[in-house]
Design a protein around this motif. Structure first.
Motif, PDB file in Angstrom:
ATOM      1  N   GLY A  26     -43.857 -74.028 -20.526  1.00 39.30           N
ATOM      2  CA  GLY A  26     -44.305 -73.433 -19.275  1.00 39.30           C
ATOM      3  C   GLY A  26     -43.213 -72.819 -18.428  1.00 39.30           C
ATOM      4  N   SER A  27     -42.060 -73.444 -18.383  1.00 40.67           N
ATOM      5  CA  SER A  27     -40.966 -72.910 -17.550  1.00 40.67           C
ATOM      6  C   SER A  27     -40.247 -71.746 -18.213  1.00 40.67           C
ATOM      7  CB  SER A  27     -39.956 -74.025 -17.243  1.00 40.67           C
ATOM      8  OG  SER A  27     -39.396 -74.549 -18.431  1.00 40.67           O
ATOM      9  N   GLU A  28     -40.589 -71.459 -19.480  1.00 39.69           N
ATOM     10  CA  GLU A  28     -39.930 -70.372 -20.211  1.00 39.69           C
ATOM     11  C   GLU A  28     -40.831 -69.162 -20.456  1.00 39.69           C
ATOM     12  OE1 GLU A  28     -37.245 -73.149 -19.973  1.00 39.69           O
ATOM     13  OE2 GLU A  28     -38.967 -73.700 -21.195  1.00 39.69           O
ATOM     14  N   ILE A  29     -41.966 -69.086 -19.774  1.00 38.04           N
ATOM     15  CA  ILE A  29     -42.893 -67.976 -20.023  1.00 38.04           C
ATOM     16  C   ILE A  29     -42.219 -66.633 -19.776  1.00 38.04           C
ATOM     17  CG2 ILE A  29     -44.997 -66.831 -19.216  1.00 38.04           C
ATOM     18  CD1 ILE A  29     -46.225 -69.569 -18.766  1.00 38.04           C
ATOM     19  N   ASP A  30     -41.570 -66.465 -18.636  1.00 35.38           N
ATOM     20  CA  ASP A  30     -40.938 -65.184 -18.318  1.00 35.38           C
ATOM     21  C   ASP A  30     -39.794 -64.875 -19.282  1.00 35.38           C
ATOM     22  OD1 ASP A  30     -42.649 -64.731 -16.221  1.00 35.38           O
ATOM     23  OD2 ASP A  30     -41.277 -65.514 -14.700  1.00 35.38           O
ATOM     24  N   ALA A  31     -39.024 -65.904 -19.634  1.00 37.86           N
ATOM     25  CA  ALA A  31     -37.904 -65.685 -20.555  1.00 37.86           C
ATOM     26  C   ALA A  31     -38.404 -65.267 -21.932  1.00 37.86           C
ATOM     27  CB  ALA A  31     -37.058 -66.950 -20.663  1.00 37.86           C
ATOM     28  N   MET A  32     -39.496 -65.883 -22.387  1.00 36.67           N
ATOM     29  CA  MET A  32     -40.039 -65.515 -23.685  1.00 36.67           C
ATOM     30  C   MET A  32     -40.615 -64.103 -23.657  1.00 36.67           C
ATOM     31  SD  MET A  32     -40.474 -66.310 -26.847  1.00 36.67           S
ATOM     32  CE  MET A  32     -40.605 -68.051 -27.284  1.00 36.67           C
ATOM     33  N   LYS A  72     -43.833 -50.862 -33.657  1.00 39.72           N
ATOM     34  CA  LYS A  72     -44.139 -50.174 -32.402  1.00 39.72           C
ATOM     35  C   LYS A  72     -45.364 -50.770 -31.716  1.00 39.72           C
ATOM     36  CE  LYS A  72     -46.777 -46.370 -34.526  1.00 39.72           C
ATOM     37  NZ  LYS A  72     -48.073 -46.742 -33.949  1.00 39.72           N
ATOM     38  N   ASP A  73     -46.202 -51.472 -32.482  1.00 38.29           N
ATOM     39  CA  ASP A  73     -47.393 -52.111 -31.919  1.00 38.29           C
ATOM     40  C   ASP A  73     -47.187 -53.602 -31.670  1.00 38.29           C
ATOM     41  OD1 ASP A  73     -48.976 -49.746 -31.979  1.00 38.29           O
ATOM     42  OD2 ASP A  73     -49.284 -50.020 -34.135  1.00 38.29           O
ATOM     43  N   PHE A  74     -45.954 -54.031 -31.748  1.00 36.51           N
ATOM     44  CA  PHE A  74     -45.597 -55.440 -31.564  1.00 36.51           C
ATOM     45  C   PHE A  74     -46.158 -55.967 -30.237  1.00 36.51           C
ATOM     46  CE2 PHE A  74     -42.747 -58.875 -30.338  1.00 36.51           C
ATOM     47  CZ  PHE A  74     -42.494 -59.531 -31.535  1.00 36.51           C
ATOM     48  N   ASP A  75     -46.821 -57.099 -30.288  1.00 38.60           N
ATOM     49  CA  ASP A  75     -47.507 -57.677 -29.135  1.00 38.60           C
ATOM     50  C   ASP A  75     -46.581 -58.651 -28.411  1.00 38.60           C
ATOM     51  OD1 ASP A  75     -49.177 -58.864 -27.312  1.00 38.60           O
ATOM     52  OD2 ASP A  75     -50.670 -59.526 -28.764  1.00 38.60           O
ATOM     53  N   THR A  76     -46.225 -58.344 -27.161  1.00 37.78           N
ATOM     54  CA  THR A  76     -45.251 -59.155 -26.429  1.00 37.78           C
ATOM     55  C   THR A  76     -45.877 -60.138 -25.438  1.00 37.78           C
ATOM     56  OG1 THR A  76     -44.993 -57.452 -24.727  1.00 37.78           O
ATOM     57  CG2 THR A  76     -43.524 -57.327 -26.627  1.00 37.78           C
ATOM     58  N   ARG A 177     -31.771 -73.641 -22.962  1.00 39.56           N
ATOM     59  CA  ARG A 177     -32.986 -72.920 -22.609  1.00 39.56           C
ATOM     60  C   ARG A 177     -32.700 -71.624 -21.848  1.00 39.56           C
ATOM     61  NH1 ARG A 177     -38.080 -75.508 -22.824  1.00 39.56           N
ATOM     62  NH2 ARG A 177     -37.961 -77.511 -23.905  1.00 39.56           N
ATOM     63  N   LYS A 178     -31.538 -71.526 -21.221  1.00 41.50           N
ATOM     64  CA  LYS A 178     -31.183 -70.317 -20.479  1.00 41.50           C
ATOM     65  C   LYS A 178     -30.901 -69.140 -21.420  1.00 41.50           C
ATOM     66  CE  LYS A 178     -29.218 -72.799 -16.516  1.00 41.50           C
ATOM     67  NZ  LYS A 178     -27.997 -73.026 -15.701  1.00 41.50           N
ATOM     68  N   LYS A 179     -30.694 -69.438 -22.699  1.00 43.58           N
ATOM     69  CA  LYS A 179     -30.364 -68.386 -23.659  1.00 43.58           C
ATOM     70  C   LYS A 179     -31.573 -67.946 -24.481  1.00 43.58           C
ATOM     71  CE  LYS A 179     -25.512 -69.725 -24.117  1.00 43.58           C
ATOM     72  NZ  LYS A 179     -24.453 -70.204 -25.024  1.00 43.58           N
ATOM     73  N   LEU A 180     -32.776 -68.367 -24.084  1.00 42.99           N
ATOM     74  CA  LEU A 180     -33.963 -68.042 -24.875  1.00 42.99           C
ATOM     75  C   LEU A 180     -34.173 -66.544 -25.026  1.00 42.99           C
ATOM     76  CD1 LEU A 180     -36.577 -68.674 -26.337  1.00 42.99           C
ATOM     77  CD2 LEU A 180     -37.698 -68.960 -24.116  1.00 42.99           C
ATOM     78  N   ALA A 181     -34.177 -65.813 -23.910  1.00 43.82           N
ATOM     79  CA  ALA A 181     -34.449 -64.373 -23.976  1.00 43.82           C
ATOM     80  C   ALA A 181     -33.424 -63.652 -24.833  1.00 43.82           C
ATOM     81  CB  ALA A 181     -34.474 -63.776 -22.570  1.00 43.82           C
ATOM     82  N   SER A 182     -32.162 -63.981 -24.641  1.00 44.65           N
ATOM     83  CA  SER A 182     -31.118 -63.306 -25.405  1.00 44.65           C
ATOM     84  C   SER A 182     -31.144 -63.706 -26.873  1.00 44.65           C
ATOM     85  CB  SER A 182     -29.740 -63.555 -24.797  1.00 44.65           C
ATOM     86  OG  SER A 182     -29.530 -64.911 -24.544  1.00 44.65           O
TER      87      SER A 182
END
Length: 236
Positions: A26-32, A72-76, A177-182
Protein backbone atom coordinates in the motif's frame (compact mmCIF):
# COMPACT_ATOMS: atom_id res chain seq x y z
CA UNK A 1 -7.79 -7.33 -25.19
CA UNK A 2 -6.52 -10.20 -27.33
CA UNK A 3 -2.99 -11.60 -27.35
CA UNK A 4 -0.71 -10.50 -30.18
CA UNK A 5 0.71 -13.08 -32.58
CA UNK A 6 2.30 -10.91 -35.28
CA UNK A 7 5.90 -9.73 -34.95
CA UNK A 8 8.42 -7.97 -37.15
CA UNK A 9 10.92 -10.85 -37.00
CA UNK A 10 10.95 -14.60 -36.44
CA UNK A 11 12.89 -14.15 -33.19
CA UNK A 12 10.38 -13.25 -30.51
CA UNK A 13 10.98 -12.18 -26.90
CA UNK A 14 8.13 -12.86 -24.48
CA UNK A 15 7.97 -11.42 -20.97
CA UNK A 16 5.43 -12.29 -18.30
CA UNK A 17 5.49 -9.93 -15.29
CA UNK A 18 3.60 -11.18 -12.22
CA UNK A 19 3.22 -8.37 -9.69
CA UNK A 20 2.28 -8.59 -6.02
CA UNK A 21 -0.56 -6.11 -5.37
CA UNK A 22 -1.34 -7.24 -1.82
CA UNK A 23 -2.18 -4.79 0.94
CA UNK A 24 1.39 -4.74 2.26
CA UNK A 25 2.36 -2.85 -0.92
CA UNK A 26 0.00 0.00 0.00
CA UNK A 27 2.72 2.52 0.78
CA UNK A 28 4.45 1.76 -2.54
CA UNK A 29 1.55 2.35 -4.94
CA UNK A 30 2.94 5.61 -6.34
CA UNK A 31 6.48 4.23 -6.53
CA UNK A 32 5.31 1.16 -8.42
CA UNK A 33 3.27 3.28 -10.83
CA UNK A 34 6.34 5.43 -11.46
CA UNK A 35 8.51 2.35 -11.92
CA UNK A 36 6.11 0.75 -14.39
CA UNK A 37 5.87 3.98 -16.36
CA UNK A 38 9.66 4.26 -16.41
CA UNK A 39 9.92 0.65 -17.54
CA UNK A 40 7.50 1.23 -20.42
CA UNK A 41 9.10 4.50 -21.53
CA UNK A 42 12.57 2.97 -21.49
CA UNK A 43 11.65 0.90 -24.55
CA UNK A 44 10.85 3.92 -26.72
CA UNK A 45 13.06 3.59 -29.80
CA UNK A 46 14.48 0.26 -28.57
CA UNK A 47 15.43 -1.68 -31.70
CA UNK A 48 13.97 -5.01 -30.54
CA UNK A 49 10.67 -3.55 -29.28
CA UNK A 50 8.67 -4.79 -32.28
CA UNK A 51 9.73 -8.37 -31.52
CA UNK A 52 8.58 -8.19 -27.89
CA UNK A 53 5.39 -9.38 -26.25
CA UNK A 54 4.68 -8.44 -22.63
CA UNK A 55 1.96 -9.57 -20.24
CA UNK A 56 1.45 -7.63 -16.99
CA UNK A 57 -0.34 -9.74 -14.38
CA UNK A 58 -1.34 -8.79 -10.86
CA UNK A 59 -2.27 -10.80 -7.80
CA UNK A 60 -3.72 -10.15 -4.37
CA UNK A 61 -6.09 -12.74 -2.92
CA UNK A 62 -6.94 -13.50 -6.56
CA UNK A 63 -5.07 -13.38 -9.87
CA UNK A 64 -5.71 -10.72 -12.54
CA UNK A 65 -4.25 -11.89 -15.86
CA UNK A 66 -3.23 -9.45 -18.58
CA UNK A 67 -3.08 -10.10 -22.32
CA UNK A 68 0.23 -10.53 -24.11
CA UNK A 69 0.68 -7.17 -25.83
CA UNK A 70 3.30 -5.07 -27.55
CA UNK A 71 5.45 -2.96 -25.22
CA UNK A 72 3.76 0.23 -26.44
CA UNK A 73 0.50 -1.10 -24.95
CA UNK A 74 2.14 -1.97 -21.63
CA UNK A 75 -0.37 -1.47 -18.80
CA UNK A 76 1.05 0.64 -15.95
CA UNK A 77 -1.92 0.67 -13.56
CA UNK A 78 -1.27 -0.55 -10.02
CA UNK A 79 -3.25 -0.96 -6.80
CA UNK A 80 -2.74 -2.67 -3.44
CA UNK A 81 -5.27 -4.57 -1.32
CA UNK A 82 -6.03 -8.03 0.03
CA UNK A 83 -3.80 -11.02 0.65
CA UNK A 84 -1.04 -12.80 -1.25
CA UNK A 85 -2.07 -15.65 -3.56
CA UNK A 86 1.51 -16.19 -4.68
CA UNK A 87 1.30 -19.90 -5.50
CA UNK A 88 -1.92 -19.42 -7.45
CA UNK A 89 -0.27 -16.64 -9.43
CA UNK A 90 2.82 -18.71 -10.25
CA UNK A 91 0.78 -21.68 -11.43
CA UNK A 92 -1.86 -19.74 -13.38
CA UNK A 93 0.54 -17.35 -15.08
CA UNK A 94 3.24 -19.97 -15.61
CA UNK A 95 0.81 -22.27 -17.41
CA UNK A 96 -0.60 -19.36 -19.38
CA UNK A 97 2.89 -18.38 -20.53
CA UNK A 98 3.59 -21.94 -21.70
CA UNK A 99 0.31 -21.99 -23.61
CA UNK A 100 1.08 -18.66 -25.27
CA UNK A 101 4.58 -19.79 -26.28
CA UNK A 102 3.08 -22.89 -27.88
CA UNK A 103 0.46 -20.85 -29.74
CA UNK A 104 3.00 -18.33 -31.06
CA UNK A 105 5.26 -21.12 -32.25
CA UNK A 106 2.42 -22.99 -33.97
CA UNK A 107 1.16 -19.85 -35.70
CA UNK A 108 4.47 -18.31 -36.74
CA UNK A 109 7.23 -20.89 -36.34
CA UNK A 110 9.21 -18.17 -34.54
CA UNK A 111 12.16 -18.78 -32.24
CA UNK A 112 10.98 -17.71 -28.80
CA UNK A 113 12.93 -16.56 -25.75
CA UNK A 114 10.62 -16.25 -22.76
CA UNK A 115 11.12 -14.71 -19.33
CA UNK A 116 8.84 -15.26 -16.34
CA UNK A 117 9.30 -12.56 -13.67
CA UNK A 118 7.52 -12.77 -10.31
CA UNK A 119 7.67 -9.86 -7.85
CA UNK A 120 6.54 -10.28 -4.22
CA UNK A 121 7.08 -8.66 -0.82
CA UNK A 122 5.57 -11.46 1.24
CA UNK A 123 5.02 -15.20 1.37
CA UNK A 124 1.83 -16.80 0.14
CA UNK A 125 -1.17 -16.63 2.48
CA UNK A 126 -4.34 -16.48 0.36
CA UNK A 127 -4.14 -19.26 -2.21
CA UNK A 128 -7.45 -20.86 -3.09
CA UNK A 129 -6.37 -23.38 -5.74
CA UNK A 130 -2.69 -24.27 -5.57
CA UNK A 131 0.10 -24.84 -3.08
CA UNK A 132 3.88 -24.83 -2.97
CA UNK A 133 4.26 -28.21 -4.67
CA UNK A 134 2.16 -27.11 -7.64
CA UNK A 135 4.20 -23.93 -7.99
CA UNK A 136 7.44 -25.90 -7.95
CA UNK A 137 6.15 -28.25 -10.66
CA UNK A 138 5.18 -25.38 -12.95
CA UNK A 139 8.56 -23.69 -12.45
CA UNK A 140 10.27 -26.99 -13.29
CA UNK A 141 8.26 -27.12 -16.54
CA UNK A 142 9.22 -23.55 -17.38
CA UNK A 143 12.89 -24.20 -16.65
CA UNK A 144 12.83 -27.39 -18.74
CA UNK A 145 11.60 -25.35 -21.69
CA UNK A 146 14.47 -22.88 -21.17
CA UNK A 147 12.23 -20.09 -19.94
CA UNK A 148 14.25 -17.73 -17.75
CA UNK A 149 12.44 -17.77 -14.39
CA UNK A 150 13.10 -14.70 -12.23
CA UNK A 151 12.07 -13.95 -8.65
CA UNK A 152 12.29 -10.44 -7.19
CA UNK A 153 12.07 -10.39 -3.39
CA UNK A 154 11.04 -6.92 -2.25
CA UNK A 155 11.35 -5.38 1.20
CA UNK A 156 12.72 -6.97 4.35
CA UNK A 157 10.05 -9.62 4.90
CA UNK A 158 10.72 -11.60 1.71
CA UNK A 159 14.09 -12.98 0.62
CA UNK A 160 15.50 -14.36 -2.60
CA UNK A 161 16.11 -17.74 -0.94
CA UNK A 162 12.35 -18.22 -0.98
CA UNK A 163 12.44 -18.00 -4.77
CA UNK A 164 15.46 -20.29 -5.03
CA UNK A 165 13.65 -22.90 -2.93
CA UNK A 166 10.69 -22.81 -5.30
CA UNK A 167 12.95 -23.32 -8.31
CA UNK A 168 13.47 -19.86 -9.82
CA UNK A 169 16.70 -19.73 -11.84
CA UNK A 170 17.49 -16.04 -11.23
CA UNK A 171 16.70 -14.24 -7.97
CA UNK A 172 17.41 -10.83 -6.49
CA UNK A 173 16.72 -8.97 -3.22
CA UNK A 174 15.46 -5.39 -3.38
CA UNK A 175 15.54 -4.56 0.31
CA UNK A 176 15.41 -0.76 0.18
CA UNK A 177 11.80 0.22 -0.50
CA UNK A 178 12.93 3.71 -1.55
CA UNK A 179 14.60 2.17 -4.61
CA UNK A 180 11.48 0.43 -5.95
CA UNK A 181 10.75 2.84 -8.81
CA UNK A 182 14.35 2.97 -9.97
CA UNK A 183 14.70 -0.81 -9.75
CA UNK A 184 11.64 -1.33 -11.95
CA UNK A 185 12.51 1.45 -14.38
CA UNK A 186 16.27 1.01 -14.62
CA UNK A 187 17.65 -2.37 -13.54
CA UNK A 188 14.68 -4.52 -14.58
CA UNK A 189 14.41 -2.63 -17.86
CA UNK A 190 18.13 -3.06 -18.51
CA UNK A 191 17.95 -6.79 -17.84
CA UNK A 192 14.94 -7.24 -20.12
CA UNK A 193 16.77 -5.38 -22.87
CA UNK A 194 19.84 -7.54 -22.45
CA UNK A 195 17.61 -10.62 -22.65
CA UNK A 196 16.01 -9.31 -25.85
CA UNK A 197 19.39 -8.68 -27.48
CA UNK A 198 20.96 -11.96 -26.35
CA UNK A 199 21.17 -14.94 -28.68
CA UNK A 200 20.03 -17.24 -25.88
CA UNK A 201 18.21 -17.07 -22.59
CA UNK A 202 20.28 -15.39 -19.87
CA UNK A 203 19.12 -17.77 -17.14
CA UNK A 204 20.87 -17.18 -13.82
CA UNK A 205 22.75 -14.26 -15.40
CA UNK A 206 19.55 -12.30 -15.97
CA UNK A 207 20.58 -9.42 -13.69
CA UNK A 208 24.37 -9.65 -14.04
CA UNK A 209 24.94 -7.38 -17.04
CA UNK A 210 22.58 -4.76 -15.70
CA UNK A 211 24.34 -4.84 -12.34
CA UNK A 212 27.73 -4.46 -13.99
CA UNK A 213 26.71 -1.48 -16.09
CA UNK A 214 24.43 0.39 -13.68
CA UNK A 215 25.48 1.15 -10.11
CA UNK A 216 22.58 0.36 -7.78
CA UNK A 217 23.64 2.98 -5.25
CA UNK A 218 22.98 5.67 -7.86
CA UNK A 219 19.43 4.56 -8.68
CA UNK A 220 17.62 6.77 -6.20
CA UNK A 221 19.60 9.83 -7.34
CA UNK A 222 18.61 9.23 -10.97
CA UNK A 223 14.95 8.39 -10.45
CA UNK A 224 13.70 11.99 -10.49
CA UNK A 225 15.74 12.75 -13.58
CA UNK A 226 14.44 9.63 -15.34
CA UNK A 227 10.83 10.51 -14.66
CA UNK A 228 11.35 13.99 -16.08
CA UNK A 229 13.58 13.08 -19.03
CA UNK A 230 12.46 10.13 -21.15
CA UNK A 231 15.34 10.69 -23.56
CA UNK A 232 17.75 9.60 -20.81
CA UNK A 233 15.81 6.34 -20.50
CA UNK A 234 16.08 5.64 -24.20
CA UNK A 235 19.87 5.58 -23.91
CA UNK A 236 19.96 2.93 -21.17
Amino acid sequence: MNNIYEFSTDKVNVFSLVLDCSGSMGSEIDAMKDGLRMFKNSFNNFSEASSMSVSVNRFTSYVESGAFQSIKDFDTHYYANGGTALYDAIVIEGERLLSYIKNVNERTGAQIKATFIVFSDGESNSDERYGKNSAQKVLAKLNAQKVTTVFVAFGGSMHSNFGKDLGFIATIDVVDRKKLASFMGVELSKSCKEQSKSMKSLGSNFFSKAANSTKSEKYSQKTKQVLEDEDWLNDI
